[in-house]
Design a protein around this motif. Structure first.
Motif, PDB file in Angstrom:
ATOM      1  N   GLY A 190      -2.760   6.508  -7.261  1.00  0.00           N
ATOM      2  CA  GLY A 190      -2.658   6.096  -5.868  1.00  0.00           C
ATOM      3  C   GLY A 190      -2.374   4.619  -5.696  1.00  0.00           C
ATOM      4  O   GLY A 190      -1.980   4.171  -4.615  1.00  0.00           O
TER       5      GLY A 190
ATOM      6  N   SER B 102       8.188   9.996  -4.074  1.00  0.00           N
ATOM      7  CA  SER B 102       7.052  10.907  -4.237  1.00  0.00           C
ATOM      8  C   SER B 102       5.914  10.604  -3.279  1.00  0.00           C
ATOM      9  O   SER B 102       4.809  11.117  -3.440  1.00  0.00           O
ATOM     10  CB  SER B 102       6.537  10.854  -5.677  1.00  0.00           C
ATOM     11  N   GLY B 103       6.186   9.762  -2.261  1.00  0.00           N
ATOM     12  CA  GLY B 103       5.173   9.439  -1.272  1.00  0.00           C
ATOM     13  C   GLY B 103       5.813   8.827  -0.048  1.00  0.00           C
ATOM     14  O   GLY B 103       7.046   8.698   0.021  1.00  0.00           O
TER      15      GLY B 103
ATOM     16  N   PRO C 191       4.274   4.154  -1.424  1.00  0.00           N
ATOM     17  CA  PRO C 191       4.495   4.954  -2.629  1.00  0.00           C
ATOM     18  C   PRO C 191       3.210   5.005  -3.452  1.00  0.00           C
ATOM     19  O   PRO C 191       2.386   4.083  -3.384  1.00  0.00           O
ATOM     20  CB  PRO C 191       5.603   4.193  -3.366  1.00  0.00           C
ATOM     21  N   PRO C 192       2.987   6.054  -4.232  1.00  0.00           N
ATOM     22  CA  PRO C 192       1.731   6.189  -4.961  1.00  0.00           C
ATOM     23  C   PRO C 192       1.572   5.205  -6.111  1.00  0.00           C
ATOM     24  O   PRO C 192       0.467   5.014  -6.620  1.00  0.00           O
ATOM     25  CB  PRO C 192       1.788   7.633  -5.485  1.00  0.00           C
TER      26      PRO C 192
END
Length: 259
Positions: free
Chosen positions: A149, A192-193, A198-199
């Motif tokens: 995260g 991807s986020g 973004p993670p």
């Protein structure tokens, strides 16, 4: 000129690295030793690897000694073996519960007196050291970093990748390829986020060259213009967790004047 490292602002923990787990590949050299210390000072659990077991142990022991109570561990990992690299990433996440960073410090250099004198055997060596290890670590750690995260993948690159010189064709090309691969990882993170969160982030830190205490002792008359001290590099690495993920993802941050 004093090269005694100053204490970072989060030397006693409490910052974004407190409790984080950060892996450092190529931790046996001067930059690796400085980075292990900085991360330990910031409260991170540090998992270090290097092909040279003795140099790795020296760095791990120094970081533990300088920052009592720090969790710093080391293991020899063959980063040219994709299976071994994936196993290292998976074991780190399984044993410690998370992976919040991979700092790629694997280096190497070969040059020639002219472009025509370039030995392609140098390219073969640099391809493995500077590209294959980036490919293997990024593929192995992408998932764990995204699950963190607030993960960071950090590549140390060279100004020569931007402006190659005749005698450094193999080195510059390898560094440029490693940068491109790392920025592709950054694009994967961005997709991807949420765009603003973004993670994880993949970042390239660009130096002309690095200098440490041993080099200064060997060449006391040298000024090393444009070089980045290994302790300053370690500070910049640590600061990447202090900045928003979206701000540092996919960026090339210059630690030397940009050509």
């Amino acid at each position: 000129m004093s090269t005694i490292p100053s204490m970072p602002e989060d030397a006693d923990g409490g910052g974004p690295l407190e409790g984080a787990v950060v892996a450092v590949a190529g931790a046996g050299g001067p930059a690796g030793h400085a980075t292990l210390l900085r991360l330990a000072q910031a409260g991170a659990t540090v998992v270090a690897s290097d092909a040279d077991a003795q140099r790795l142990a020296e760095g791990v022991d120094a970081a533990r000694f300088a920052h009592g109570g720090a969790t710093v561990m080391g293991d020899t990992v063959d980063l040219l073996d994709p299976g071994a690299t994936r196993e290292w990433a998976a074991k780190t996440e399984q044993d410690l519960g998370r992976v919040d960073g991979l700092v790629h410090l694997v280096g190497g250099w070969r040059g020639a007196t002219s472009f025509a004198a370039t030995d392609l055997a140098d390219w073969d060596l640099l391809h493995d050291l500077l590209i294959r290890t980036v490919q293997h670590t990024s593929l192995a750690f992408e998932g764990p970093l995204a699950r963190s995260g607030n993960g960071r993948y950090v590549l140390i690159s060279a100004a020569g990748a931007t402006r190659p010189t005749a005698g450094n064709a193999a080195y510059a090309a390898a560094k440029a390829a490693a940068e491109a691969w790392t920025l592709a990882l950054a694009d994967a993170f961005s997709k991807s986020g949420p765009a603003d969160r973004p993670p994880a982030a993949a970042t390239v830190l660009v130096v002309k060259a690095l200098v440490g205490d041993a080099m200064r002792r060997e060449r006391p008359e040298a000024t090393f213009p444009g070089f980045t001290d290994v302790h300053d590099l370690a500070d910049e690495i640590r600061r990447l967790w202090h900045r928003p993920t979206a701000e540092v993802n996919g960026t090339r941050l210059w630690l030397t004047p940009q050509p």
